[in-house]
Design a protein around this motif. Sequence first.
Motif: not given
Lengths: 435, 131
Positions: B23, B35, B71-72, B74, B76-80
């Motif tokens: 991540q 990832d 920051q997440a 662009d 991978a905006p939904d990363m952990d």
Amino acid sequence: MSASIDNLINVNFTKGRNDLLNFGLKLGGKGQHKPYVFKPEDLFFLGEQGAYYSPVDISTLFQDAAGTVPVTADGDPVGRMIDLSGNGNSAAQSTSAARPTYNTSPDRLSLDKVDDTLIITVPTGGWNGTMVLATDEGTVSYGVDIPAGEYEIGGVYFPGNAINGVVFLNSAMTNIEKSNTEEYFIENGAGVDYSEVTSFNDYWRDRSEITEFPLIDTSSGTSFILAWYNCTSLTSFPLIDTSSGTNFDAAWRNCTSLTSFPLIDTSSGTSFDAAWRNCNSLTSFPLIDTSSGTSFSLAWRDCTSLTSFPLIDTSSGTSFILAWRNCSSLTSFPLIDTSSGTSFYRAWLNCASLTSFPANAFDNIKGGDFTLAFTDTNLSQESIDNILVSLATSGIDSGTRAFDQSGGSAPSSTGEAAIDTLRSRGWTVSVTGGY
Amino acid sequence: MMTKYQQRATIAVPEPLIAEANQLALALGESAADDKTFNTAAWQDAEGNLYAVSSTVAKPIFAQIAGQPLQAPDHAPDMDLAAATRSQALLQINGGIATPDVIAVILGDRLESAQDHIKALGLTPIPQDTP
């Protein structure tokens, strides 16, 4: 005669790829026409399937897998390399850290041999033919059979440190095609023939796609550890020069399709641990020179098709741990020199067809670890007697002293007397029949 | 033209931390596939602890970015982000050999070799199985 050379070329163009190339070469230097200069893309002139990559043409390289950011400088990562064959089989790497690095002088993709690799999606039907692989250390042609799906160029195990060019052709190249392609890459800076490489460790490891291995120059090679490990499609092996080789550990391990093995020069070899382990299609083995060999642990383990074994020179051998375990087709065994041997732990375990074993085999051994050495064999009474009497003759009365046999015949009174002697010297002995 | 990638970073991730370290790679990397940066734990230290290793050329800003709040991206905006931040806290750049409680990084010149970095991390390949 009025036919022009151009007309002749047109005639031959229609006949096929080989004629084009052969004829083109004949034209070289003749008359006032420009000599034909071979380029690997010519191999695909008639729409042959395959792929061709060359970092010489920087316009084919991109930093990202999508091919939007061009490679412009020495040191840039390479996430996409365009296929120059016209087949559209570009190679790419989506993971940033796994991208090779573009370097110049000569143009190449350097590999960190940790995770750098480019991935080709081989189309339906796969590629069965020739691969010419140019690296910084050598440029050679292989017979290959690559199934459809993802195929990696690079990786942890690779025969060199950089990709200088690659051609995959979905048919067998002629010798002239191979040499033309190899020469093209070499002229552009690729290594020639591996003649300066000393360590071939892991070079062709896990290359199950290689069906034919070329006669490369390995004369400087001293270490061949795991060099051809898991080359499961090789049916034969060339008579390469291994005269400088000292370590052959697991070199041909799991070459499960090898049906024969050449009489290579192993006279400098000291370690042969697992060298031919699980070469389970070999039916015979050549009388190679193993006179310098000290360790033969697991060397022929699981060579289940070997029906005979040669009288090799094992006079320097100290470790024979699991050396012939599960050579299940061996029926007899030669009187090898075990005089330096210290451990025979499980050496012939599961040799279920082994009936005949010579006398005096262990008269001069240096150690007495025969734990499970003859378990699950089929020794005749004479053979088990031979073994027990020889162990008693050795006089070993210190260190590990253990012997196990199961299967086959129980010893006669001769063998039983030898067991009594061994037990009086501290041996633990277990034999068929339970004496 | 000079490349922007003037450094080489080699990163050793203890086996239990692979998923979270991926991540972090996603946050610091340039691709949605980052990832998958750390895969098999194929290396070990002197004590037998296992590590996944990755090596890559890097821009000089790498060390700076690695120390900033994440920051997440662009791609991978939904990363952990929480997992990435936990991994970030374990980063130890040029701090010596790999240990199971840190994510050790060797950051050097781009011309340095990954293999030398791995030696500096005190890691060796896991040996082949034998008997």
